[in-house]
Design a protein around this motif. Structure first.
Motif, PDB file in Angstrom:
ATOM      1  N   ARG A  71      22.260  35.623  19.820  1.00 53.71           N
ATOM      2  CA  ARG A  71      21.368  34.631  19.220  1.00 53.71           C
ATOM      3  C   ARG A  71      19.954  34.656  19.812  1.00 53.71           C
ATOM      4  NH1 ARG A  71      22.851  34.940  15.260  1.00 53.71           N
ATOM      5  NH2 ARG A  71      24.342  33.702  14.092  1.00 53.71           N
ATOM      6  N   GLU A  75      19.637  36.980  13.971  1.00 60.34           N
ATOM      7  CA  GLU A  75      20.032  35.874  13.108  1.00 60.34           C
ATOM      8  C   GLU A  75      21.246  36.235  12.258  1.00 60.34           C
ATOM      9  OE1 GLU A  75      16.700  34.623  10.805  1.00 60.34           O
ATOM     10  OE2 GLU A  75      15.538  33.956  12.543  1.00 60.34           O
ATOM     11  N   ASP A  99      28.553  31.047  13.648  1.00 63.64           N
ATOM     12  CA  ASP A  99      28.413  30.341  12.375  1.00 63.64           C
ATOM     13  C   ASP A  99      29.720  29.772  11.848  1.00 63.64           C
ATOM     14  OD1 ASP A  99      25.478  30.962  11.341  1.00 63.64           O
ATOM     15  OD2 ASP A  99      26.241  32.766  12.306  1.00 63.64           O
TER      16      ASP A  99
END
Length: 233
Positions: A71, A75, A99
């Motif tokens: 990170r 992305e 995510d």
């Protein structure tokens, strides 16, 4: 889809890497594999993958640390593979930048659904697009500009906190939001004695106002031990 797109699968078990690769290969991309965290970071830096599927139990470094390192400069969506009932590790990975997650052992349809959802969200254009002003989910319409919510065309009264919580979840539709992420976004770091209980009460209020069946919610779904997810479909 571009054939030049790359995916990265990180797991120290070859059988699991192959099972995940089998799901990714039909998506018109090249699949690379890594058996350790350091190998994963090296490959990711060189290939810039469009998606990373990452096991948290790696032999050389914690999978959460791999998330955090990725990170810092990438992305790309990160889908973590977690052991069943290991909620603490799952939450830590999500807070570190992952995510979404799938628990092991996983089914192929469940993994496919998570991967496709992440790729859809990652593929939505942002630059030059008008800012979204409303979100629709079934009979619900959330007007982000006016800060209003309607259900079947009828205005629903929400408190400012309820609206902020709903808007935070809805603008991240499909993605699990941890308790920590929600508190940071909605309550700006304010401290409560029973933080999760406080959050649970507000979600229950929203379900009573917005769901056809609050006991079996369609849109405001609980991820046990982790957080909540807003589902549009």
């Amino acid at each position: 889809m571009s054939p030049s797109r790359r995916f990265l699968v990180v797991d120290d078990e070859r059988q699991i890497r192959r099972a995940v690769a089998h799901v990714l290969e039909p998506l018109d991309g090249k699949v690379s594999e890594a058996a350790s965290g350091r190998e994963a970071l090296t490959i990711a830096a060189a290939e810039q993958p469009a998606l990373v599927v990452l096991d948290l139990g790696l032999p050389d470094m914690d999978g959460t640390e791999v998330c955090r390192e990725l990170r810092r400069w990438s992305e790309a969506p990160i889908l973590v593979l977690t052991a069943r009932h290991d909620d603490e590790a799952t939450v830590a990975a999500l807070d570190a930048g992952a995510d979404d997650y799938v628990t092991k052992p996983f089914s192929t349809p469940a993994l496919q659904a998570r991967v496709r959802a992440l790729l859809r969200r990652a593929g939505r254009p942002n630059a030059g697009e008008p800012e979204r002003t409303a979100i629709e989910a079934g009979a619900l319409r959330i007007d982000l500009a006016a800060r209003t919510v309607t259900r079947g065309g009828e205005r629903v009264h929400l408190t400012p906190t309820e609206y902020d919580l709903l808007a935070t979840l809805a603008t991240h539709a499909g993605r699990v939001m941890t308790h920590t992420q929600l508190f940071s976004a909605v309550w700006k770091g304010r401290v409560f004695g029973d933080a999760q209980g406080h959050l649970r009460v507000h979600v229950a209020h929203l379900r009573r106002k917005l769901e056809d069946d609050p006991v079996r919610p369609r849109h405001l779904q609980t991820e046990l031990g982790v957080g909540y997810r807003f589902v549009v479909d």
